[in-house]
Design a protein around this motif. Structure first.
Motif, PDB file in Angstrom:
ATOM      1  N   LYS A  46       0.718  -1.323   0.225  1.00  0.00           N
ATOM      2  CA  LYS A  46      -0.087  -0.098   0.013  1.00  0.00           C
ATOM      3  C   LYS A  46       0.971   1.090   0.111  1.00  0.00           C
ATOM      4  O   LYS A  46       0.336   2.106  -0.965  1.00  0.00           O
ATOM      5  N   PRO A  47       1.886   1.420   0.896  1.00  0.00           N
ATOM      6  CA  PRO A  47       2.562   2.903   0.991  1.00  0.00           C
ATOM      7  C   PRO A  47       3.285   3.115  -0.226  1.00  0.00           C
ATOM      8  O   PRO A  47       3.549   4.077  -0.638  1.00  0.00           O
ATOM      9  N   LEU A  48       3.774   1.858  -0.919  1.00  0.00           N
ATOM     10  CA  LEU A  48       4.757   2.160  -2.102  1.00  0.00           C
ATOM     11  C   LEU A  48       3.721   2.751  -3.384  1.00  0.00           C
ATOM     12  O   LEU A  48       4.386   3.348  -4.320  1.00  0.00           O
ATOM     13  N   LEU A  49       2.380   2.389  -3.406  1.00  0.00           N
ATOM     14  CA  LEU A  49       1.531   2.884  -4.444  1.00  0.00           C
ATOM     15  C   LEU A  49       0.700   4.106  -4.220  1.00  0.00           C
ATOM     16  O   LEU A  49       0.762   4.941  -4.724  1.00  0.00           O
ATOM     17  N   PHE A  50       0.129   3.902  -3.034  1.00  0.00           N
ATOM     18  CA  PHE A  50      -0.754   4.984  -2.222  1.00  0.00           C
ATOM     19  C   PHE A  50       0.051   5.615  -1.315  1.00  0.00           C
ATOM     20  O   PHE A  50       0.112   5.421  -0.133  1.00  0.00           O
ATOM     21  N   ALA A  51       0.654   6.621  -1.783  1.00  0.00           N
ATOM     22  CA  ALA A  51       1.920   7.445  -0.626  1.00  0.00           C
ATOM     23  C   ALA A  51       1.064   7.830   0.515  1.00  0.00           C
ATOM     24  O   ALA A  51       0.185   8.670   0.426  1.00  0.00           O
ATOM     25  N   PRO A  52       1.617   7.782   1.655  1.00  0.00           N
ATOM     26  CA  PRO A  52       1.163   8.163   2.740  1.00  0.00           C
ATOM     27  C   PRO A  52       0.886   9.700   2.905  1.00  0.00           C
ATOM     28  O   PRO A  52       0.028  10.396   3.562  1.00  0.00           O
ATOM     29  N   GLN A  53       1.759  10.444   2.209  1.00  0.00           N
ATOM     30  CA  GLN A  53       1.908  11.876   2.125  1.00  0.00           C
ATOM     31  C   GLN A  53       2.513  12.272   0.656  1.00  0.00           C
ATOM     32  O   GLN A  53       3.531  11.793   0.350  1.00  0.00           O
TER      33      GLN A  53
END
Ligand code: SF4
Ligand code: SF4
Ligand code: SF4
Ligand code: SF4
Lengths: 258, 368
Positions: free
Chosen positions: B80-87
């Motif tokens: 998830k964080p690799l595609l939908f960046a946290p910020q």
């Protein structure tokens, strides 16, 4: 060109750390001086205590009779009043003295306690005058100070940050220390602003940004017990930097009574 | 026919082949007492012999003599964080010399990335994130740019955590589709299978040997065993009707007394996609950046509509999470939003268990 808005930074009972949040702004501080006239900021140089200002920042809690009186003058002279830090916003760590008996400690510290003019309590600014915005943290961070100032210069309300530190933790790829190390992190009841500083260094949040919105201190306290903390240790988690903030004060009281 | 067995001693060749093809390799490693995904330079970075011990609200790792790199179930995050960046910034505004505003789109940073060690549940979650972020006409350019440059090396699970329940949601423990390469890990090496043309191209460059029938059997048996280990399950794959028929169930009050409304569950959930957006002005007031960051149905802002917070208390927020994830996702994406990874159970600071709450609220509906 219209006159620049005037700004003051006042100090009450505090460690000066929040004023350093201004002084550490670097180039942004130079930009700030182009946008506003800093008319009173004793730690940085300018002194004009009673100047009428558009924005007043207050660091420190109300702790002496002189504070009571000076605070009224500042309020009367300021259009928008912002408290910065745990002391001004919640009474600070020194509000722990509110749990002790009056000034009886003075006698054990000072040879002539009668020379100390101090109130029995340390209280937040909002207990005495109307506060327009509260910025939490011990210390506050410069980003929030600048964001609030910028919003006021635009003539809009500053955005309040009140989510839980856990959100910042996850946004910064920090591994949860409560779950992975079993240490009593206060992040789930503490408001964002620091960027999850403590968990990022592998330690548990101690709540220096004060209570977040919609806190469940009862459930978190029970979890701390499950991690092996005795009720008195749970009390100390809540009654620390922001011990007089209502959500934490009430939690501390509840766990004391167990 | 060329073999499909990669001896453990040759694993570095897989990383090097991917790196030479132009990928940044990302994979599991031990950091801060958990398995996290980060840039992988060398086979030595992998968590060799590490096992995870998961329970509601608890995650521990232990070292063992086991030679395997993937002998754990999962960590707090994967794809998830690799595609939908946290910020991230989506665009910025600038004031040009003539006083007019200029809008400048942020260029998505999208380095071709190969992720090693993707689990079956991660791939199932990825299909759901794709359905959300790549749907026209609101296709997300940032997500899409990173998605297009992604190479996925799946590893079938041979050891479920007690919190895993992917067998009951139908999403694991074998990675069935959606990968470029998949690996079955054995003590001495890996059985490799390609799932795409790009995967076949990479596979052709690996120093593979012939696998024995015994190796294939062992690999299949271990995956079957991982499924059997699982004890948790949801009462049914479709709880939409049951949840919406129970909106006043007393269990919502009960769970709200325990829930911290802290958003750890939604943050670690590989399918949750909620975010907030805000403009951050520069100090001089001459420009701003438009920023997006992960948000959650457990925050006050999530249900704030000019002057009103619709879900002010935790009962309504927890109910929103469960009725969306296990209920109205069926309408939105044709299936439940839960892939059975168990992360929300482990990483909930107070150990709230979605399978237990769903069962208490929906009753023990027969498993579909
Ligand atoms: S480390 Fe603390 S602040 Fe971070 S997610 Fe865990 S409980 Fe929340
Ligand atoms: S993690 Fe908690 S104690 Fe540490 S700086 Fe942030 S709010 Fe303060
Ligand atoms: S709801 Fe929980 S178990 Fe299901 S996919 Fe999300 S994190 Fe995993
Ligand atoms: S279920 Fe757990 S992780 Fe989710 S908001 Fe509640 S306490 Fe936090």
């Amino acid at each position: 060109m219209a006159a620049k808005p005037k700004l003051a930074v006042h100090k009450f009972a505090s460690c000066d750390g929040c004023q350093l949040a201004f002084l550490n702004l670097g180039e942004d501080l130079l930009m700030l001086t182009q946008l506003v006239d800093i008319v009173h900021f004793a730690e940085a140089g300018p002194v004009d205590l009673d100047a009428p200002v558009d924005i007043a920042f207050i660091e420190g809690s109300v702790s002496t009779p002189e504070h009571l009186e000076r605070l009224q003058r500042i309020r009367a002279n300021s259009k928008f009043l912002i408290t910065i830090g745990a002391c001004a916003t919640a009474g600070g760590v020194q509000a722990l003295r509110n749990f002790a008996k009056g000034n009886e400690w003075f006698a054990s510290v000072y040879a002539k306690p009668e020379y100390i003019a101090s109130l029995d309590t340390s209280t937040p600014v909002a207990s005495h005058v109307k506060v327009d915005l509260e910025l939490w943290g011990c210390p506050v961070n410069g980003r929030q100070v600048l964001a609030a100032t910028r919003a006021l210069l635009f003539g809009v309300s500053p955005v309040e940050e009140h989510d839980k530190v856990c959100l910042e933790c996850k946004r910064h790829h920090v591994v949860c220390v409560l779950v992975a190390k079993g240490i009593p992190c206060l992040g789930p009841v503490t408001r964002t602003g620091c960027g999850a500083l403590c968990p990022a260094f592998g330690r548990d949040c101690y709540g220096c940004y004060g209570p977040a919105e919609n806190t469940n201190t009862e459930s978190l306290g029970r979890r701390f017990e499950g991690l092996g903390l005795l009720p008195e240790a749970v009390v100390r988690r809540f009654l620390f930097i922001n011990n007089a903030a209502p959500a934490f004060a009430e939690a501390g009281k509840r766990w004391k009574e167990r | 026919m060329p073999g499909n067995y990669l001896p453990r001693a040759s694993f570095q060749a897989l990383l090097e082949t991917l790196q030479q093809t132009g990928y940044r390799c990302v994979g599991p490693q031990l950091r801060d007492d958990a398995i996290v995904y980060d840039t992988l330079r060398h086979v030595g970075d992998l968590p060799r012999g590490i096992r995870d011990l998961q329970a509601p609200g608890q995650y521990r790792v232990e070292k063992s003599d086991c030679p395997r790199f993937f002998a754990w179930a999962n960590g707090p995050q994967a794809l998830k964080p690799l595609l939908f960046a946290p910020q991230e910034f989506l665009w910025k505004t600038e004031r040009a010399a003539d006083g007019r505003l200029r809008f400048v789109a942020a260029v998505p940073d999208a380095v071709p990335t190969a992720v090693i060690g993707v689990r079956a549940c991660d791939l199932a979650a990825l299909r759901l994130q794709d359905a959300h972020f790549l749907k026209d006409p609101s296709r997300d350019a940032h997500y899409a740019a990173r998605r297009e440059r992604l190479f996925l090396v799946a590893v079938h699970c041979t050891r479920s955590a007690p919190t895993c329940f992917c067998a009951s949601t139908g999403d694991g423990p074998r990675a069935e589709a959606g990968f470029d390469l998949s690996l079955s890990e054995l003590d001495d090496g890996f059985l490799v299978e390609a799932g795409s043309d790009t995967g076949r191209g990479v596979m052709a460059r690996l120093p593979l040997e012939a696998a024995s029938a015994g190796q294939t059997q062992t690999a299949d048996a271990e995956i079957a065993q991982a499924a059997k280990q699982q004890t948790r399950k949801l009462p049914s794959r479709n709880l939409q009707a049951a949840l919406f028929a129970n909106l006043d169930h007393p269990r919502w009050v009960d769970v709200a007394e325990r829930c911290l409304s802290c958003a750890n569950c939604t943050s670690v959930c590989p399918t949750c996609f909620c975010h907030s957006e805000a403009d951050q002005p520069t100090l001089d007031g001459a420009g701003s950046v438009h920023a997006r960051q992960w948000d959650s149905c457990f925050t006050q802002g999530h249900s704030y509509i000019h002057g009103v917070t619709i879900r002010a208390d935790t009962r309504l927020r927890y109910r929103q999470w469960l009725t969306h994830k296990l209920g109205s996702w069926h309408e939105q994406y044709g299936r439940s939003g839960c892939v059975g990874c168990g992360r929300c159970i482990t990483w909930c600071p107070v150990g709230i268990d979605i399978t237990e709450e769903a069962t208490a609220i929906c009753g023990d509906t027969t498993h579909v």
